[in-house]
Design a protein around this motif. Structure first.
Motif, mmCIF file in Angstrom:
data_model
loop_
_atom_site.group_PDB
_atom_site.id
_atom_site.type_symbol
_atom_site.label_atom_id
_atom_site.label_comp_id
_atom_site.label_asym_id
_atom_site.label_seq_id
_atom_site.Cartn_x
_atom_site.Cartn_y
_atom_site.Cartn_z
ATOM 1 N N ALA A 33 3.991 25.819 14.045
ATOM 2 C CA ALA A 33 2.954 25.595 15.060
ATOM 3 C C ALA A 33 2.268 26.921 15.370
ATOM 4 C CB ALA A 33 3.566 25.009 16.333
ATOM 5 N N LYS A 34 0.975 27.004 15.086
ATOM 6 C CA LYS A 34 0.248 28.263 15.232
ATOM 7 C C LYS A 34 0.367 28.813 16.657
ATOM 8 C CE LYS A 34 -4.274 30.358 14.420
ATOM 9 N NZ LYS A 34 -5.643 30.156 13.889
ATOM 10 N N GLY A 35 0.698 30.109 16.743
ATOM 11 C CA GLY A 35 0.801 30.766 18.029
ATOM 12 C C GLY A 35 2.096 30.521 18.762
ATOM 13 N N GLY A 36 2.988 29.729 18.178
ATOM 14 C CA GLY A 36 4.226 29.386 18.867
ATOM 15 C C GLY A 36 5.394 30.238 18.432
ATOM 16 N N MET A 37 6.540 29.944 19.030
ATOM 17 C CA MET A 37 7.782 30.625 18.682
ATOM 18 C C MET A 37 8.871 29.574 18.559
ATOM 19 S SD MET A 37 10.943 31.822 19.705
ATOM 20 C CE MET A 37 11.993 33.269 19.609
ATOM 21 N N MET A 38 9.610 29.609 17.465
ATOM 22 C CA MET A 38 10.709 28.658 17.301
ATOM 23 C C MET A 38 11.956 29.399 16.846
ATOM 24 S SD MET A 38 9.956 26.648 13.704
ATOM 25 C CE MET A 38 8.408 26.006 14.270
ATOM 26 N N LEU A 39 13.101 28.852 17.225
ATOM 27 C CA LEU A 39 14.376 29.399 16.784
ATOM 28 C C LEU A 39 14.796 28.714 15.492
ATOM 29 C CD1 LEU A 39 16.306 29.539 20.172
ATOM 30 C CD2 LEU A 39 15.065 31.382 19.027
ATOM 31 N N ILE A 40 15.288 29.487 14.540
ATOM 32 C CA ILE A 40 15.697 28.954 13.243
ATOM 33 C C ILE A 40 17.101 29.433 12.920
ATOM 34 C CG2 ILE A 40 13.343 28.765 12.357
ATOM 35 C CD1 ILE A 40 13.763 31.411 10.886
ATOM 36 N N ASP A 41 17.743 28.758 11.936
ATOM 37 C CA ASP A 41 19.072 29.195 11.530
ATOM 38 C C ASP A 41 18.955 30.183 10.373
ATOM 39 O OD1 ASP A 41 18.559 27.658 9.240
ATOM 40 O OD2 ASP A 41 19.794 25.981 9.910
ATOM 41 N N LEU A 106 28.178 48.220 21.980
ATOM 42 C CA LEU A 106 29.066 48.039 20.845
ATOM 43 C C LEU A 106 28.535 46.954 19.915
ATOM 44 C CD1 LEU A 106 32.592 48.202 22.548
ATOM 45 C CD2 LEU A 106 31.459 49.974 21.176
ATOM 46 N N GLY A 107 28.643 47.196 18.612
ATOM 47 C CA GLY A 107 28.177 46.227 17.624
ATOM 48 C C GLY A 107 29.138 45.051 17.485
ATOM 49 N N LEU A 108 28.627 43.970 16.880
ATOM 50 C CA LEU A 108 29.416 42.758 16.658
ATOM 51 C C LEU A 108 30.098 42.845 15.299
ATOM 52 C CD1 LEU A 108 30.080 39.867 17.744
ATOM 53 C CD2 LEU A 108 28.087 39.073 16.441
ATOM 54 N N PHE A 109 31.416 42.655 15.280
ATOM 55 C CA PHE A 109 32.183 42.685 14.035
ATOM 56 C C PHE A 109 32.544 41.266 13.611
ATOM 57 C CE2 PHE A 109 32.929 46.953 15.626
ATOM 58 C CZ PHE A 109 32.906 47.736 14.478
ATOM 59 N N GLY A 110 32.380 40.986 12.323
ATOM 60 C CA GLY A 110 32.890 39.747 11.751
ATOM 61 C C GLY A 110 32.215 38.479 12.226
ATOM 62 N N GLY A 111 31.030 38.573 12.788
ATOM 63 C CA GLY A 111 30.326 37.381 13.261
ATOM 64 C C GLY A 111 28.974 37.241 12.596
ATOM 65 N N ALA A 112 27.997 36.785 13.357
ATOM 66 C CA ALA A 112 26.657 36.571 12.838
ATOM 67 C C ALA A 112 26.008 37.891 12.439
ATOM 68 C CB ALA A 112 25.798 35.864 13.888
ATOM 69 N N ALA A 113 25.044 37.800 11.537
ATOM 70 C CA ALA A 113 24.297 38.975 11.096
ATOM 71 C C ALA A 113 23.321 39.415 12.180
ATOM 72 C CB ALA A 113 23.538 38.646 9.812
ATOM 73 N N THR A 114 22.800 40.629 12.039
ATOM 74 C CA THR A 114 21.772 41.124 12.960
ATOM 75 C C THR A 114 20.565 40.192 12.921
ATOM 76 O OG1 THR A 114 22.489 43.425 12.753
ATOM 77 C CG2 THR A 114 20.204 43.043 13.405
ATOM 78 N N GLY A 115 20.014 39.906 14.074
ATOM 79 C CA GLY A 115 18.905 38.967 14.170
ATOM 80 C C GLY A 115 17.616 39.522 13.593
ATOM 81 N N ARG A 116 16.708 38.594 13.255
ATOM 82 C CA ARG A 116 15.389 39.005 12.783
ATOM 83 C C ARG A 116 14.352 37.951 13.173
ATOM 84 N NH1 ARG A 116 18.094 38.050 7.804
ATOM 85 N NH2 ARG A 116 19.620 39.359 8.883
ATOM 86 N N SER A 117 13.124 38.410 13.420
ATOM 87 C CA SER A 117 12.021 37.522 13.787
ATOM 88 C C SER A 117 10.971 37.590 12.694
ATOM 89 C CB SER A 117 11.410 37.935 15.127
ATOM 90 O OG SER A 117 10.391 37.036 15.511
ATOM 91 N N LEU A 118 10.660 36.448 12.096
ATOM 92 C CA LEU A 118 9.675 36.357 11.019
ATOM 93 C C LEU A 118 8.339 35.980 11.644
ATOM 94 C CD1 LEU A 118 11.916 34.470 8.454
ATOM 95 C CD2 LEU A 118 11.674 36.924 8.802
ATOM 96 N N GLN A 126 -3.594 35.805 15.892
ATOM 97 C CA GLN A 126 -2.530 34.989 16.478
ATOM 98 C C GLN A 126 -1.243 35.140 15.680
ATOM 99 O OE1 GLN A 126 -2.285 32.726 19.239
ATOM 100 N NE2 GLN A 126 -3.993 34.043 19.840
ATOM 101 N N ARG A 127 -0.115 35.310 16.390
ATOM 102 C CA ARG A 127 1.155 35.441 15.702
ATOM 103 C C ARG A 127 2.006 34.213 15.932
ATOM 104 N NH1 ARG A 127 2.899 35.067 20.378
ATOM 105 N NH2 ARG A 127 3.843 36.645 21.673
ATOM 106 N N THR A 128 2.628 33.767 14.840
ATOM 107 C CA THR A 128 3.516 32.614 14.866
ATOM 108 C C THR A 128 4.909 33.111 14.508
ATOM 109 O OG1 THR A 128 1.696 31.171 14.193
ATOM 110 C CG2 THR A 128 3.940 30.338 13.907
ATOM 111 N N MET A 129 5.850 32.929 15.423
ATOM 112 C CA MET A 129 7.157 33.570 15.312
ATOM 113 C C MET A 129 8.263 32.554 15.019
ATOM 114 S SD MET A 129 6.644 35.965 18.689
ATOM 115 C CE MET A 129 8.258 36.747 18.554
ATOM 116 N N SER A 130 9.085 32.879 14.021
ATOM 117 C CA SER A 130 10.272 32.093 13.703
ATOM 118 C C SER A 130 11.458 33.047 13.785
ATOM 119 C CB SER A 130 10.152 31.482 12.304
ATOM 120 O OG SER A 130 8.992 30.687 12.187
#
Length: 331
Positions: A33-41, A106-118, A126-130
């Motif tokens: 969706a143009k201009g929106g922000m959504m969370l993804i896996d 403190l960093g997170l060990f053994g869990g999820a990877a560092t987050g990123r926004s595409l 206009q920016r569309t963020m995932s």
């Protein structure tokens, strides 16, 4: 009161921004969706990254961008956010340290990877963020550094981090620490999707724990389920000490008690990328408040920083905001 070491201590999602140009057809093909922000896996993050055009990668996250802006103004800033103990996490930590910010979470060990926004940006800016939050939304109350918070003029909380229950508890903890030290607490609403999901809880948190609110017009309207800007602003005013609401090319409105200041947007020859505009407005505005500058000056510092960042790719300043502000006679 604890000795003041920082103008600003920000708590937010520590994520790496990947920013690339695209056209409307790409957004349609990818179901964005143009201009929106959504969370993804993580799986979607990998596939979308592979489909995007070549772009730039930089440490980001909304509050992280604000810290970078405050540092560019010559401010003293600290940051609290969660990254994994991985390559991207190390890049993020080094980037924050390179701009002069204190970042010791403190960093997170053994869990999820560092987050990123595409972030896909169309020709109109206009920016569309995932966003794959990864380690970023694993922040807990234990990560709140009471010494950092207590030594900062303003505690700044990123609304994007309001989603996880542990992070909401961390916000409450941070606000309690700040107020116990005689400091002010600011929150940004971040995005209408955040407000739509947590409207009741956000309003309760603002009334109970916040002195300063930053929002754009759409977020303000959503917070009070209003269609009239003035009506929504009238509801926000009594809830907090200070509020600043941005209105794109219309500039911004700043209110504090009975005082109201209309701040014009700084002119920009061409809007290249709106990513980070609100983050940089917050940097200038909050630095002004931390330095006890007049409200109009605070708003103008915010507008100046926003104008700088939308004139190029990327969410962080590319020139010294302090130099720009000095040229304008603002600091």
């Amino acid at each position: 009161m604890t000795q003041t070491r920082f103008d600003l201590c920000a708590v937010g999602n520590a994520i790496v921004d990947v920013i690339a140009p695209c056209d409307d057809a790409f957004l349609t093909r990818e179901g964005l969706a143009k201009g929106g922000m959504m969370l993804i896996d993580e799986a979607r993050a990998v596939s979308l990254y592979g489909a995007m055009a070549a772009g730039i990668e930089a440490s980001g996250g909304s509050a992280g961008n604000t810290v970078a802006g405050a540092a560019s103004f010559g401010g003293r800033a600290a940051y609290i956010g969660k990254v994994a103990e991985d390559q991207l996490g190390e890049v993020y930590r080094r980037d924050m340290q390179d701009i002069g910010a204190v970042f010791d979470t403190l960093g997170l060990f053994g869990g999820a990877a560092t987050g990123r926004s595409l972030i896909n940006v169309t020709d109109d800016g206009q920016r569309t963020m995932s966003t794959f939050l990864g380690a970023a939304n694993q922040l807990t109350p234990d990560d709140i550094d009471a010494e950092l918070v207590g030594a900062s003029e303003i505690l700044y909380l990123e609304g994007y981090l309001f989603d996880p229950a542990d992070a909401r508890d961390a916000f409450v903890r941070a606000a309690e620490v700040a107020h116990a030290a005689g400091r002010r607490v600011a929150v940004t609403l971040s995005d209408t999707f955040v407000v739509d999901r947590w409207r009741t809880e956000l309003r309760g948190f603002i009334e109970a724990s916040c002195d300063i609110v930053l929002a754009n017009e759409a977020e303000l309207l959503s917070l009070f389920e209003e269609t009239d800007f003035e009506a929504a602003l009238a509801k926000l005013g009594p809830m907090v000490e200070t509020a600043a609401v941005t209105r794109s090319e219309k500039g911004s409105v700043v209110i504090q008690g009975d005082q109201r200041v209309e701040v014009a947007a700084y002119p920009v020859d061409r809007v290249i990328d709106t990513t980070g505009a609100g983050d940089q407005y917050a940097a200038g505005f909050l630095l002004g408040l931390a330095r006890r500058l007049p409200l109009e000056t605070c708003g103008r510092l915010g507008s100046l920083a926003a104008a700088e960042v939308i004139a190029h790719w990327g969410p962080r300043p590319q020139v010294s905001l302090r130099s720009l502000a000095e040229a304008e006679g603002l600091i």
